[in-house]
Each structure stands twice: as C-alpha cells, then as structure tokens.
Design a protein around this motif. Structure first.
Motif, PDB file in Angstrom:
ATOM      1  N   TYR A   1       0.781  -1.239   0.000  1.00  0.00           N
ATOM      2  CA  TYR A   1       0.000   0.000   0.000  1.00  0.00           C
ATOM      3  C   TYR A   1       0.810   1.285   0.000  1.00  0.00           C
TER       4      TYR A   1
ATOM      5  N   SER B   1      -3.829   1.935   4.020  1.00  0.00           N
ATOM      6  CA  SER B   1      -4.748   2.213   2.919  1.00  0.00           C
ATOM      7  C   SER B   1      -6.174   2.320   3.447  1.00  0.00           C
TER       8      SER B   1
ATOM      9  N   SER C   1      -4.919   4.741  -5.405  1.00  0.00           N
ATOM     10  CA  SER C   1      -3.988   3.692  -5.789  1.00  0.00           C
ATOM     11  C   SER C   1      -4.644   2.537  -6.538  1.00  0.00           C
TER      12      SER C   1
ATOM     13  N   GLY D   1      -4.141   5.314  -0.592  1.00  0.00           N
ATOM     14  CA  GLY D   1      -2.989   5.245   0.297  1.00  0.00           C
ATOM     15  C   GLY D   1      -3.012   6.353   1.336  1.00  0.00           C
TER      16      GLY D   1
END
Length: 282
Positions: free
Chosen positions: A136, A207, A237, A251
């Motif tokens: 992440y 995340s 992301s 993230g």
C-alpha cells in the motif's frame, strides 16, 4: 487490483474490467489559482501513460514537486500490487504535465519535470519486507522543472485546499473529497470532482477503502483525497472488486509522506497548503 495509468490503447480499458526552482514565499507568489496550469489534479504523462497529480510539495531548498502514485511509473501489469517487487522506471525519468488529454490525444503540454522519488524503488533498495507497506505504500514525487514552476498553484480544483496534512486516521463513514483528471473520461469536466466516504481500511492503516461518485478509473491514479476539514488525506492507488465493487483503495498520505521524508534524501520535504479556501458545499 492496481489502478493502472491510462494510455490510449484499448488494452488498459480491458484491464479495468478485471481490475531546482524557487518556491514562492507567499500565496501571492504562486500562479493565480484560476490561471495555473500545474496544480493538484493536473494530468501527468510518464512514458506515455497518464496519471493525475495529487498535491504540491516543497523542500528546504525551495524546490517544487507534484506527487502522484509510484505505480504511475510502473512497468508491469495491474496484478503487480507488491511495490517491493514490481518493476518501475528509474529515477530521472521525464514526466510531462498536460491538460485536455483524452483517448485520442495526449493533450497540451503545460510543463515538465522528472521523477525524483518512488516508494517502490526505495522499498526495493532498502529490502523492505513489511507486507502492508509493500502492498500500500504507493507514492512518488516529480520535481517540477525550473521554467514550469511559474505555472504552479497548490490549490485543489473545485474544492480548494488542502488546508494541511491530515493528522488523524479517518473513521468509517467520514466524508472525503477528490478531483481526478482521467483521459478515459474524454474531457468530461463534471466527472472530475468526486464526493464520497470512507468504508474501511486495509494494511494496518496504510490504505483506506473509499466509495465515491464517480469511482476513480485508470488515469485518476495518484489523485489526492481531502478529508472533511480539507486536509490532505491520501492518494488514489487501486480499484477494488471486493468487498465493494468500484470502490477505491486510497494510500494514507501521512504515512507515505513520513516514509518519503525518512528515506527520499529530500531535506525539509513538506506539503504546500492551497491558496484557495476549502469549500465542501460547492
């Protein structure tokens, strides 16, 4: 599934279905927000692939950077979600800032820069083995070239802000705000601003699961998220297929930035607040 940058080839759309210049010393020194061409939400092309910038940063030497996702410089597939193993273009890779890009054209160039930090490359160099961090920590910085700095403003289009870096972990149902600039939308400006909420978290807080209208798509990768106070919360992301289809993985920017501050070799790295007030009522 990693949210790959947009390109003009149909393959990426198919993938979606499965998956040193001086910073101004005052707000008046930045390009006016309504005329700036490099800002949060700007389109960024790296080796032909398009992503979206999240926020503006600076350092002790007053150099100017725009952030996006590390996977925007990736050389692999949407299934390459482990930043400790995935391939990436090297530091120094040229990045082009643009506006008006769509599936037929790469848009008009509004500035240039170079990749100077990638969490993926850094974790690989350091031999990172933490599974949450490898999965992440997806953050990169592009240093804006000297002639292009005059066109930068740190304000997020439509929403304003950021007011600061987020200081607390968002809770489920907390409101979030974002602005994407995917070329997949063919210039549909009304689809750029996004309003949504946090629906969960992953990777021990690295995340956040976020649901927005509309969801982020390829090309929105790297775009920034603000919390209910207009603070910089995260970077787009991934596109999730479970537990909530069409939600996004965002993230945690405070963690990503802390990692960059420690390992990027950029003294004094910090977020630049926007010159325009945050207004979620727009």
């Amino acid at each position: 599934m990693r949210l790959l940058p947009s390109t003009t080839c149909a393959l990426v759309l198919a993938t979606l279905t499965v998956a040193g210049a001086g910073v101004p010393s005052s707000a008046a020194g930045w390009a006016p927000a309504d005329r700036a061409t490099i800002h949060p939400g700007v389109q960024m092309y790296t080796d032909g692939a398009q992503c979206t910038g999240n926020f503006v940063f600076t350092d002790r030497r007053s150099r100017v950077y725009v952030g996006y996702a590390a996977h925007c410089a990736g050389t692999g597939e949407a299934t390459d979600t482990d930043g400790c193993k995935a391939g990436s273009l090297p530091l120094g890779t040229r990045v082009r800032f643009a506006e008006g890009g769509n599936l037929a054209t790469d848009g008009t160039t509004v500035g240039r820069g170079r990749l100077v930090y990638s969490s993926w490359l850094t974790m690989q160099q350091r031999g990172t083995r933490s599974a949450p961090r490898c999965a992440y920590n997806d953050f990169a910085l592009v240093r804006v070239a000297r002639p292009s700095v005059a066109h930068v403003n740190p304000s997020v289009p439509f929403w304003g802000g950021p007011t600061a870096l987020a200081g607390t972990t968002p809770a489920t149902d907390d409101a979030v705000y974002s602005y994407g600039a995917s070329s997949v939308r063919a210039g549909a400006a009304p689809l750029g601003p996004k309003r949504g909420m946090v629906i969960g978290r992953q990777g021990r807080g690295w995340s956040h699961d976020v649901l927005t209208v509309t969801p982020g798509v390829p090309g929105d990768s790297g775009s920034g998220f603000l919390d209910a106070q207009g603070r910089a919360l995260g970077t787009l992301s991934t596109l999730a297929v479970a537990p909530v289809p069409a939600s996004n993985g965002v993230g945690d920017l405070p963690r990503e930035l802390a990692f960059a501050r420690k390992h990027a070799g950029i003294p004094g790295l910090r977020l630049v607040p926007g010159t325009e007030p945050f207004d979620p009522a727009l």
